[in-house]
Scaffold this motif. Sequence first.
Motif, PDB file in Angstrom:
ATOM      1  N   GLY A   1       0.762  -1.232   0.000  1.00  0.00           N
ATOM      2  CA  GLY A   1       0.000   0.000   0.000  1.00  0.00           C
ATOM      3  C   GLY A   1       0.792   1.280   0.000  1.00  0.00           C
ATOM      4  N   VAL A   2       2.090   1.198  -0.329  1.00  0.00           N
ATOM      5  CA  VAL A   2       2.888   2.413  -0.476  1.00  0.00           C
ATOM      6  C   VAL A   2       2.807   2.843  -1.943  1.00  0.00           C
ATOM      7  CG1 VAL A   2       5.173   3.451  -0.290  1.00  0.00           C
ATOM      8  CG2 VAL A   2       4.434   1.746   1.396  1.00  0.00           C
ATOM      9  N   PRO A   3       2.357   4.050  -2.238  1.00  0.00           N
ATOM     10  CA  PRO A   3       2.258   4.478  -3.642  1.00  0.00           C
ATOM     11  C   PRO A   3       3.643   4.565  -4.299  1.00  0.00           C
ATOM     12  CG  PRO A   3       0.875   5.852  -2.249  1.00  0.00           C
ATOM     13  CD  PRO A   3       1.745   5.038  -1.330  1.00  0.00           C
ATOM     14  N   VAL A   4       3.854   3.749  -5.335  1.00  0.00           N
ATOM     15  CA  VAL A   4       5.126   3.709  -6.054  1.00  0.00           C
ATOM     16  C   VAL A   4       4.847   3.505  -7.533  1.00  0.00           C
ATOM     17  CG1 VAL A   4       6.579   2.837  -4.160  1.00  0.00           C
ATOM     18  CG2 VAL A   4       5.310   1.229  -5.594  1.00  0.00           C
ATOM     19  N   THR A   5       5.769   3.921  -8.358  1.00  0.00           N
ATOM     20  CA  THR A   5       5.658   3.647  -9.790  1.00  0.00           C
ATOM     21  C   THR A   5       7.008   3.829 -10.455  1.00  0.00           C
ATOM     22  OG1 THR A   5       4.526   4.217 -11.865  1.00  0.00           O
ATOM     23  CG2 THR A   5       5.046   6.028 -10.385  1.00  0.00           C
ATOM     24  N   PRO A   6       7.301   3.027 -11.463  1.00  0.00           N
ATOM     25  CA  PRO A   6       8.472   3.317 -12.293  1.00  0.00           C
ATOM     26  C   PRO A   6       8.255   4.634 -13.030  1.00  0.00           C
ATOM     27  CG  PRO A   6       7.610   1.107 -12.731  1.00  0.00           C
ATOM     28  CD  PRO A   6       6.583   1.824 -11.923  1.00  0.00           C
ATOM     29  N   ILE A   7       9.326   5.247 -13.475  1.00  0.00           N
ATOM     30  CA  ILE A   7       9.227   6.455 -14.297  1.00  0.00           C
ATOM     31  C   ILE A   7       9.201   5.992 -15.746  1.00  0.00           C
ATOM     32  CG2 ILE A   7      10.354   8.607 -14.947  1.00  0.00           C
ATOM     33  CD1 ILE A   7      11.518   8.643 -12.080  1.00  0.00           C
ATOM     34  N   ARG A   8       8.029   6.013 -16.336  1.00  0.00           N
ATOM     35  CA  ARG A   8       7.843   5.436 -17.664  1.00  0.00           C
ATOM     36  C   ARG A   8       8.098   6.462 -18.756  1.00  0.00           C
ATOM     37  NH1 ARG A   8       3.334   3.159 -14.748  1.00  0.00           N
ATOM     38  NH2 ARG A   8       3.600   0.899 -14.487  1.00  0.00           N
ATOM     39  N   SER A   9       8.611   6.005 -19.870  1.00  0.00           N
ATOM     40  CA  SER A   9       8.810   6.843 -21.050  1.00  0.00           C
ATOM     41  C   SER A   9       7.545   6.815 -21.896  1.00  0.00           C
ATOM     42  CB  SER A   9      10.004   6.351 -21.863  1.00  0.00           C
ATOM     43  OG  SER A   9       9.779   5.018 -22.297  1.00  0.00           O
ATOM     44  N   LEU A  10       7.469   7.720 -22.872  1.00  0.00           N
ATOM     45  CA  LEU A  10       6.251   7.828 -23.664  1.00  0.00           C
ATOM     46  C   LEU A  10       5.939   6.556 -24.440  1.00  0.00           C
ATOM     47  CD1 LEU A  10       6.273  11.480 -25.059  1.00  0.00           C
ATOM     48  CD2 LEU A  10       5.369  10.599 -22.904  1.00  0.00           C
ATOM     49  N   ASP A  11       6.961   5.886 -24.978  1.00  0.00           N
ATOM     50  CA  ASP A  11       6.683   4.670 -25.725  1.00  0.00           C
ATOM     51  C   ASP A  11       6.057   3.605 -24.827  1.00  0.00           C
ATOM     52  OD1 ASP A  11       9.312   4.699 -24.523  1.00  0.00           O
ATOM     53  OD2 ASP A  11       9.693   2.784 -25.490  1.00  0.00           O
ATOM     54  N   GLU A  12       6.519   3.541 -23.587  1.00  0.00           N
ATOM     55  CA  GLU A  12       5.940   2.574 -22.644  1.00  0.00           C
ATOM     56  C   GLU A  12       4.500   2.941 -22.315  1.00  0.00           C
ATOM     57  OE1 GLU A  12       9.584   1.112 -19.863  1.00  0.00           O
ATOM     58  OE2 GLU A  12       9.145   3.259 -19.790  1.00  0.00           O
ATOM     59  N   ILE A  13       4.236   4.231 -22.139  1.00  0.00           N
ATOM     60  CA  ILE A  13       2.888   4.677 -21.791  1.00  0.00           C
ATOM     61  C   ILE A  13       1.915   4.392 -22.922  1.00  0.00           C
ATOM     62  CG2 ILE A  13       1.480   6.706 -21.252  1.00  0.00           C
ATOM     63  CD1 ILE A  13       4.126   7.899 -20.068  1.00  0.00           C
ATOM     64  N   TYR A  14       2.319   4.705 -24.157  1.00  0.00           N
ATOM     65  CA  TYR A  14       1.401   4.538 -25.283  1.00  0.00           C
ATOM     66  C   TYR A  14       1.098   3.069 -25.560  1.00  0.00           C
ATOM     67  CZ  TYR A  14       2.543   9.452 -26.137  1.00  0.00           C
ATOM     68  OH  TYR A  14       2.732  10.808 -26.010  1.00  0.00           O
ATOM     69  N   GLU A  15       2.005   2.184 -25.161  1.00  0.00           N
ATOM     70  CA  GLU A  15       1.786   0.758 -25.376  1.00  0.00           C
ATOM     71  C   GLU A  15       1.201   0.069 -24.147  1.00  0.00           C
ATOM     72  OE1 GLU A  15       2.064  -0.815 -28.223  1.00  0.00           O
ATOM     73  OE2 GLU A  15       2.674   1.079 -29.174  1.00  0.00           O
ATOM     74  N   SER A  16       0.963   0.823 -23.073  1.00  0.00           N
ATOM     75  CA  SER A  16       0.519   0.203 -21.826  1.00  0.00           C
ATOM     76  C   SER A  16      -0.935  -0.238 -21.911  1.00  0.00           C
ATOM     77  CB  SER A  16       0.683   1.170 -20.657  1.00  0.00           C
ATOM     78  OG  SER A  16      -0.298   2.200 -20.708  1.00  0.00           O
ATOM     79  N   GLU A  17      -1.267  -1.237 -21.120  1.00  0.00           N
ATOM     80  CA  GLU A  17      -2.628  -1.754 -21.087  1.00  0.00           C
ATOM     81  C   GLU A  17      -3.598  -0.692 -20.571  1.00  0.00           C
ATOM     82  OE1 GLU A  17      -5.593  -4.451 -21.898  1.00  0.00           O
ATOM     83  OE2 GLU A  17      -3.480  -4.452 -22.471  1.00  0.00           O
ATOM     84  N   GLN A  18      -3.159   0.119 -19.601  1.00  0.00           N
ATOM     85  CA  GLN A  18      -4.031   1.152 -19.056  1.00  0.00           C
ATOM     86  C   GLN A  18      -4.450   2.148 -20.140  1.00  0.00           C
ATOM     87  OE1 GLN A  18      -5.332   1.161 -16.096  1.00  0.00           O
ATOM     88  NE2 GLN A  18      -6.361   3.136 -16.186  1.00  0.00           N
ATOM     89  N   THR A  19      -3.494   2.579 -20.952  1.00  0.00           N
ATOM     90  CA  THR A  19      -3.804   3.510 -22.030  1.00  0.00           C
ATOM     91  C   THR A  19      -4.754   2.880 -23.028  1.00  0.00           C
ATOM     92  OG1 THR A  19      -1.658   4.605 -21.789  1.00  0.00           O
ATOM     93  CG2 THR A  19      -2.791   4.893 -23.884  1.00  0.00           C
ATOM     94  N   LYS A  20      -4.524   1.618 -23.348  1.00  0.00           N
ATOM     95  CA  LYS A  20      -5.375   0.936 -24.326  1.00  0.00           C
ATOM     96  C   LYS A  20      -6.794   0.758 -23.805  1.00  0.00           C
ATOM     97  CE  LYS A  20      -1.515  -1.554 -26.456  1.00  0.00           C
ATOM     98  NZ  LYS A  20      -0.862  -2.868 -26.674  1.00  0.00           N
ATOM     99  N   VAL A  21      -6.930   0.355 -22.539  1.00  0.00           N
ATOM    100  CA  VAL A  21      -8.259   0.131 -21.976  1.00  0.00           C
ATOM    101  C   VAL A  21      -9.056   1.437 -21.918  1.00  0.00           C
ATOM    102  CG1 VAL A  21      -9.471  -0.458 -19.844  1.00  0.00           C
ATOM    103  CG2 VAL A  21      -7.637  -1.927 -20.672  1.00  0.00           C
ATOM    104  N   LEU A  22      -8.387   2.531 -21.627  1.00  0.00           N
ATOM    105  CA  LEU A  22      -9.065   3.821 -21.575  1.00  0.00           C
ATOM    106  C   LEU A  22      -9.425   4.355 -22.960  1.00  0.00           C
ATOM    107  CD1 LEU A  22      -6.987   5.610 -18.781  1.00  0.00           C
ATOM    108  CD2 LEU A  22      -9.353   4.823 -18.612  1.00  0.00           C
ATOM    109  N   GLY A  23      -8.858   3.777 -23.997  1.00  0.00           N
ATOM    110  CA  GLY A  23      -9.156   4.229 -25.353  1.00  0.00           C
ATOM    111  C   GLY A  23      -8.636   5.617 -25.647  1.00  0.00           C
ATOM    112  N   MET A  24      -7.455   5.944 -25.127  1.00  0.00           N
ATOM    113  CA  MET A  24      -6.926   7.296 -25.257  1.00  0.00           C
ATOM    114  C   MET A  24      -6.207   7.550 -26.577  1.00  0.00           C
ATOM    115  SD  MET A  24      -7.658   9.560 -23.037  1.00  0.00           S
ATOM    116  CE  MET A  24      -6.362  10.747 -23.384  1.00  0.00           C
ATOM    117  N   ILE A  25      -5.981   6.527 -27.371  1.00  0.00           N
ATOM    118  CA  ILE A  25      -5.327   6.705 -28.664  1.00  0.00           C
ATOM    119  C   ILE A  25      -6.233   6.152 -29.751  1.00  0.00           C
ATOM    120  CG2 ILE A  25      -3.319   6.128 -30.086  1.00  0.00           C
ATOM    121  CD1 ILE A  25      -1.697   5.840 -27.545  1.00  0.00           C
TER     122      ILE A  25
END
Length: 397
Positions: free
Chosen positions: A313-337
């Motif tokens: 329960g400690v909020p953590v995240t890697p520092i992602r680059s744009l290519d990782e973000i655009y290919e991420s499942e979260q971005t795809k599920v939200l339909g942002m592209i």
Amino acid sequence: MPESTGPLAGVRVVDLSKILAGPYVTMSLADMGADVIKVEHPDGGDPTRKWGPPFNGPDATYYLAANRNKRSVTLDLKSPEGQAAVHRLIEDADVVVENFRPGSSLADDFSFERLSEQYPKLVVLNISAFGETGPMKLEPGYDMVAQASAGLMSLTGEPDGPPLKAGFAMADLSAALFGTIGLLAALVERGRTGRGQYVTTSLFETQLALHINWSTGYFATRERPKRLGSGHPNLVPYQAYPASDGYFVIAVGNESMWQKLCHNIDRPDLLEDPRFASNADRVTNRKALNVEIEAALAGRTVDEWCDLLGKVGVPVTPIRSLDEIYESEQTKVLGMIDTVDHPVVGPLEQIRFPVNFRGERPVLRSAPPTLGQHSRDILSEIGYDDAEIDKLIGGAS
């Protein structure tokens, strides 16, 4: 262009702006269903068409980022004929968006005072660099000038390094967002009163509005804020930390998270250290605490720490680059592209509008237009015949 069914369907916008802040406003309105007519000079159009590389077809990708769902007509606003055509467009418009340089002839020719006399229901949004009053009102400004002059660069960067600008065009985009809010409020008011409105904002003012806790901290202490890198002025630990193979973010927002962090990085002794007993103590002793945390994190990878700390329960995240973000499942599920067909380059990917209406995201109706792509159609709509159109735009489309 497919017919709009968005919440602003039926609203017509004449876009006399260029670069980013104004065009981002009008693209947002177009995404929500407004009919946006982008008026551009025949000689090159919006300057961002040439702001590259990279280019995609005839235009720079910078231009392609902020001009979808619009129609383009080419007119010389400094000619009597061009001005007459713009007035015909405005006759049927609800909104005009402009960012003419203060003091310029166009700012005078298309001033709200003049327009409101002829079109009392018109809503006009003006975006400037520094506002309409004050000693800086006539100064030109781009995003980086605003970031520097309004304080953002003084707060961005490592404590012992040079000031840095934000990675995004924060001055332009914040002016666009506040401008959109003001414009929509003016349309709501017009619905009650039947009267138009003059809405103004600037890159400078909207940066001040985003200072938020920095400003209230300064007002309370009168101490000049210092750059903190990725650190937070009011919370510790709350920043990027190095693991054995890169950086990741830890964001501790309360004492429970602090306790979980200490136990799971095998440093429960930090909980007994009076220097770190409360968040206020940790802010005061930020440097000393960060030395201890960085040492504790050095033995594992980013993925290992994110997995371990995330599970407790400690909020953590890697520092992602744009290519990782655009290919991420979260971005795809939200339909942002999504992809829209461009008349020259074919399929063109775009980031979609980040608001849903009735559970649906606004569709991409059309690609950013080529220069003057819709000139003939638009001028025909407002009553020009073929001979008059040829005289106005020559051999343009």
